[in-house]
Design a protein around this motif. Structure first.
Motif, PDB file in Angstrom:
ATOM      1  N   PHE A   1       0.753  -1.115  -0.062  1.00  0.00           N
ATOM      2  CA  PHE A   1       0.016   0.035  -0.047  1.00  0.00           C
ATOM      3  C   PHE A   1       0.963   1.481  -0.073  1.00  0.00           C
ATOM      4  O   PHE A   1       0.357   2.217  -0.564  1.00  0.00           O
ATOM      5  CB  PHE A   1      -0.925  -0.004   1.263  1.00  0.00           C
ATOM      6  N   LEU A   2       2.081   1.359   0.577  1.00  0.00           N
ATOM      7  CA  LEU A   2       2.919   2.334   0.947  1.00  0.00           C
ATOM      8  C   LEU A   2       3.782   2.244  -0.419  1.00  0.00           C
ATOM      9  O   LEU A   2       4.863   3.111  -0.329  1.00  0.00           O
ATOM     10  CB  LEU A   2       3.650   2.249   2.117  1.00  0.00           C
ATOM     11  N   GLY A   3       3.782   1.593  -1.385  1.00  0.00           N
ATOM     12  CA  GLY A   3       4.733   1.756  -2.395  1.00  0.00           C
ATOM     13  C   GLY A   3       6.058   1.026  -2.352  1.00  0.00           C
ATOM     14  O   GLY A   3       7.051   1.112  -2.987  1.00  0.00           O
ATOM     15  N   GLU A   4       6.051   0.160  -1.202  1.00  0.00           N
ATOM     16  CA  GLU A   4       7.410  -0.422  -0.948  1.00  0.00           C
ATOM     17  C   GLU A   4       7.360  -1.861  -1.560  1.00  0.00           C
ATOM     18  O   GLU A   4       7.084  -3.026  -0.871  1.00  0.00           O
ATOM     19  CB  GLU A   4       7.696  -0.615   0.262  1.00  0.00           C
ATOM     20  N   THR A   5       7.320  -1.917  -2.932  1.00  0.00           N
ATOM     21  CA  THR A   5       6.622  -3.168  -3.706  1.00  0.00           C
ATOM     22  C   THR A   5       7.800  -4.263  -3.370  1.00  0.00           C
ATOM     23  O   THR A   5       7.254  -5.599  -3.288  1.00  0.00           O
ATOM     24  CB  THR A   5       6.810  -3.034  -5.051  1.00  0.00           C
ATOM     25  N   TYR A   6       9.054  -4.065  -3.322  1.00  0.00           N
ATOM     26  CA  TYR A   6       9.947  -5.303  -3.282  1.00  0.00           C
ATOM     27  C   TYR A   6      10.096  -5.906  -1.882  1.00  0.00           C
ATOM     28  O   TYR A   6       9.978  -7.095  -1.578  1.00  0.00           O
ATOM     29  CB  TYR A   6      11.271  -4.710  -3.551  1.00  0.00           C
ATOM     30  N   ASP A   7       9.776  -5.033  -0.822  1.00  0.00           N
ATOM     31  CA  ASP A   7       9.609  -5.634   0.393  1.00  0.00           C
ATOM     32  C   ASP A   7       8.186  -6.513   0.634  1.00  0.00           C
ATOM     33  O   ASP A   7       8.164  -7.312   1.370  1.00  0.00           O
ATOM     34  CB  ASP A   7       9.768  -4.486   1.441  1.00  0.00           C
ATOM     35  N   ALA A   8       7.134  -5.723  -0.285  1.00  0.00           N
ATOM     36  CA  ALA A   8       6.080  -6.339   0.023  1.00  0.00           C
ATOM     37  C   ALA A   8       5.891  -7.826  -0.748  1.00  0.00           C
ATOM     38  O   ALA A   8       5.593  -8.832  -0.082  1.00  0.00           O
ATOM     39  CB  ALA A   8       5.065  -5.303  -0.823  1.00  0.00           C
ATOM     40  N   VAL A   9       6.770  -7.837  -1.585  1.00  0.00           N
ATOM     41  CA  VAL A   9       6.987  -9.476  -2.115  1.00  0.00           C
ATOM     42  C   VAL A   9       7.602 -10.309  -1.388  1.00  0.00           C
ATOM     43  O   VAL A   9       7.276 -11.519  -1.146  1.00  0.00           O
ATOM     44  CB  VAL A   9       7.927  -9.313  -3.654  1.00  0.00           C
ATOM     45  N   ARG A  10       8.498  -9.909  -0.606  1.00  0.00           N
ATOM     46  CA  ARG A  10       9.434 -10.653   0.215  1.00  0.00           C
ATOM     47  C   ARG A  10       8.497 -11.295   1.498  1.00  0.00           C
ATOM     48  O   ARG A  10       8.471 -12.413   1.859  1.00  0.00           O
ATOM     49  CB  ARG A  10      10.673  -9.823   0.881  1.00  0.00           C
ATOM     50  N   SER A  11       7.751  -9.979   2.143  1.00  0.00           N
ATOM     51  CA  SER A  11       6.949 -10.489   3.167  1.00  0.00           C
ATOM     52  C   SER A  11       5.649 -11.362   2.895  1.00  0.00           C
ATOM     53  O   SER A  11       5.317 -12.112   3.378  1.00  0.00           O
ATOM     54  CB  SER A  11       6.282  -9.159   3.740  1.00  0.00           C
ATOM     55  N   LEU A  12       4.975 -11.132   1.513  1.00  0.00           N
ATOM     56  CA  LEU A  12       3.896 -11.803   1.234  1.00  0.00           C
ATOM     57  C   LEU A  12       4.150 -13.150   0.897  1.00  0.00           C
ATOM     58  O   LEU A  12       3.581 -14.288   1.158  1.00  0.00           O
ATOM     59  CB  LEU A  12       3.329 -11.456   0.035  1.00  0.00           C
ATOM     60  N   THR A  13       5.665 -13.460   0.269  1.00  0.00           N
ATOM     61  CA  THR A  13       6.189 -14.707   0.097  1.00  0.00           C
ATOM     62  C   THR A  13       6.382 -15.478   1.246  1.00  0.00           C
ATOM     63  O   THR A  13       5.974 -16.709   1.151  1.00  0.00           O
ATOM     64  CB  THR A  13       7.288 -14.741  -0.696  1.00  0.00           C
ATOM     65  N   LYS A  14       6.920 -14.937   2.473  1.00  0.00           N
ATOM     66  CA  LYS A  14       7.164 -15.510   3.586  1.00  0.00           C
ATOM     67  C   LYS A  14       5.681 -15.925   4.289  1.00  0.00           C
ATOM     68  O   LYS A  14       5.393 -17.115   4.780  1.00  0.00           O
ATOM     69  CB  LYS A  14       7.837 -14.744   4.504  1.00  0.00           C
ATOM     70  N   ALA A  15       4.802 -14.779   3.793  1.00  0.00           N
ATOM     71  CA  ALA A  15       3.550 -15.408   4.586  1.00  0.00           C
ATOM     72  C   ALA A  15       2.853 -16.390   3.915  1.00  0.00           C
ATOM     73  O   ALA A  15       2.220 -17.238   4.626  1.00  0.00           O
ATOM     74  CB  ALA A  15       2.534 -13.953   4.287  1.00  0.00           C
ATOM     75  N   ALA A  16       2.863 -16.644   2.301  1.00  0.00           N
ATOM     76  CA  ALA A  16       2.396 -17.694   1.915  1.00  0.00           C
ATOM     77  C   ALA A  16       2.979 -19.079   1.954  1.00  0.00           C
ATOM     78  O   ALA A  16       2.415 -20.084   2.141  1.00  0.00           O
ATOM     79  CB  ALA A  16       2.356 -17.264   0.297  1.00  0.00           C
ATOM     80  N   ASP A  17       4.393 -18.932   2.192  1.00  0.00           N
ATOM     81  CA  ASP A  17       5.134 -20.136   2.808  1.00  0.00           C
ATOM     82  C   ASP A  17       4.575 -20.932   3.907  1.00  0.00           C
ATOM     83  O   ASP A  17       4.408 -22.162   3.910  1.00  0.00           O
ATOM     84  CB  ASP A  17       6.559 -20.033   2.810  1.00  0.00           C
ATOM     85  N   ILE A  18       4.142 -19.990   4.704  1.00  0.00           N
ATOM     86  CA  ILE A  18       3.757 -20.490   6.255  1.00  0.00           C
ATOM     87  C   ILE A  18       2.114 -20.628   5.949  1.00  0.00           C
ATOM     88  O   ILE A  18       1.830 -21.808   6.411  1.00  0.00           O
ATOM     89  CB  ILE A  18       3.923 -19.501   7.237  1.00  0.00           C
ATOM     90  N   LEU A  19       1.451 -19.810   5.336  1.00  0.00           N
ATOM     91  CA  LEU A  19       0.022 -19.938   5.648  1.00  0.00           C
ATOM     92  C   LEU A  19      -0.539 -21.146   4.768  1.00  0.00           C
ATOM     93  O   LEU A  19      -1.547 -21.668   4.811  1.00  0.00           O
ATOM     94  CB  LEU A  19      -0.628 -18.822   5.315  1.00  0.00           C
ATOM     95  N   ARG A  20       0.310 -21.481   3.595  1.00  0.00           N
ATOM     96  CA  ARG A  20      -0.272 -22.653   2.679  1.00  0.00           C
ATOM     97  C   ARG A  20      -0.094 -23.909   3.510  1.00  0.00           C
ATOM     98  O   ARG A  20      -0.815 -24.986   3.147  1.00  0.00           O
ATOM     99  CB  ARG A  20       0.327 -22.755   1.457  1.00  0.00           C
TER     100      ARG A  20
END
Length: 357
Positions: A308-327
């Motif tokens: 949302f704040l435009g920090e796209t590369y950080d967002a990709v890293r965080s969302l990837t970590k989230a997906a790895d755990i939550l799947r």
């Protein structure tokens, strides 16, 4: 019913009377109704959405027979009204599937107290049987104990033999117990005050929580569960106030604590007391046991704010970590997980576009 304390007995009796008033049945058995409420309290589960926000209470007979462990090998989640138990680690054939009935980020005494009060049993899981042993003492001192005031020291403190205060087990520095007591009393006073502010004046509530945070940073270890909960309270209010940048800063402060709870809690070096000599250079297992939905959800919150704040590369890293755990904990078929994976793909596409531009 004999194990239930007086307050709970009074509550169940009041609820039974309420049922009697509503139904108006002539032969209604109030004792039986109270007993059923007691059984419901012990066997029911809080039904949550994908982000573990409570929606209601459900009674699932099959789920109710799954035993508890403070180091569970499975997690209970809900897909709508359907209860789903998923393994969070390899479970050998013939091994028992175990879930946790309570929040496991607490010391052994705290967990045992919660289990006795709500479920009326003493836990004998691999974590709880270590009560009083070096690993348990170290874990408790970090989760709910005090920090060392030494410059750059991250050691944990235990009460000294002369009861003058608390001694750092790394550098040997003594912290006076009167100083500890004074700070703890200030925290308690502010905590009582903030309870009334949270609903009426969120700006003042944030300010008061930050005062508590400052005191806790001076008193508790950096991975203290108390400090983390204060920061989570600040994060929640900042999100409600749409203070996105500051909310992201606090979300990032909570993530290392969750990572420690889910991975290795600490590596112990140079303990000064003889009884801890065998604990040198050991790794204490994370209190969440490796994979936990709360860590995945914290990464998810970070990723959403970063994107949302435009920090796209950080967002990709965080969302990837989230997906790895939550799947692992949630599967991939729920609406929540589909939205998470869609967000991740969009963030990746945006990052690729930025690189190409």
């Amino acid at each position: 019913m004999s194990d239930i304390d007086e307050k709970q007995m009074i509550l169940y009796a009041q609820m039974a009377n309420l049922v009697s008033l509503i139904l108006q049945w002539p032969d209604i058995n109030l004792k039986e109704i109270a007993e059923n409420f007691s059984k419901l309290a012990c066997n029911a589960h809080t039904v949550c959405d994908g982000e573990l926000r409570p929606l209601g209470t459900g009674l699932y007979p099959v789920i109710s027979i799954i035993n508890h462990s403070c180091l569970p090998n499975a997690v209970l989640v809900f897909e709508g009204r359907t209860a789903v138990v998923r393994a969070i680690q390899h479970i050998p054939i013939g091994s028992e599937v175990m879930i946790s009935y309570i929040e496991t980020a607490g010391n052994t005494m705290t967990r045992q107290k919660a289990l006795i009060e709500q479920y009326f049993f003493n836990c004998a899981c691999p974590r709880c049987v270590k009560m009083g042993q070096s690993d348990d003492v170290i874990e408790s001192a970090i989760l709910e104990g005090y920090r060392c005031k030494g410059e750059g020291c991250n050691g944990f403190m235990l009460r000294d033999s002369d009861d003058k205060g608390f001694i750092c087990q790394k550098c040997g520095l003594l912290r006076d117990k009167e100083e500890v007591r004074q700070i703890a009393n200030e925290i308690k006073t502010l905590s009582n005050k903030v309870e009334n502010l949270a609903a009426s004046d969120r700006q003042k509530a944030v300010h008061t929580y930050k005062e508590i945070e400052d005191l806790q940073m001076n008193l508790f270890h950096s991975h203290s569960i108390n400090l983390m909960r204060t920061r989570e309270a600040i994060l929640k209010i900042l999100m409600e106030l749409c203070e996105w940048q500051e909310a992201l800063a606090y979300c990032r402060l909570t993530v290392p604590a969750y990572e420690k709870y889910s991975g290795s809690l600490l590596r112990v070096h140079g303990l000064s007391q003889l009884q801890f000599s065998k604990a040198c250079s050991i790794t204490v297992t994370g209190v969440y046991g490796g994979v936990h939905p709360l860590l995945g959800l914290q990464y998810y919150t970070c990723g959403k704010l970063e994107w949302f704040l435009g920090e796209t590369y950080d967002a990709v890293r965080s969302l990837t970590k989230a997906a790895d755990i939550l799947r692992i904990t949630h599967g991939t078929n729920t609406q929540f997980m589909k939205e998470l994976l869609f967000k991740l793909e969009e963030a990746r596409a945006e990052a690729c576009y930025k690189e190409a531009s």
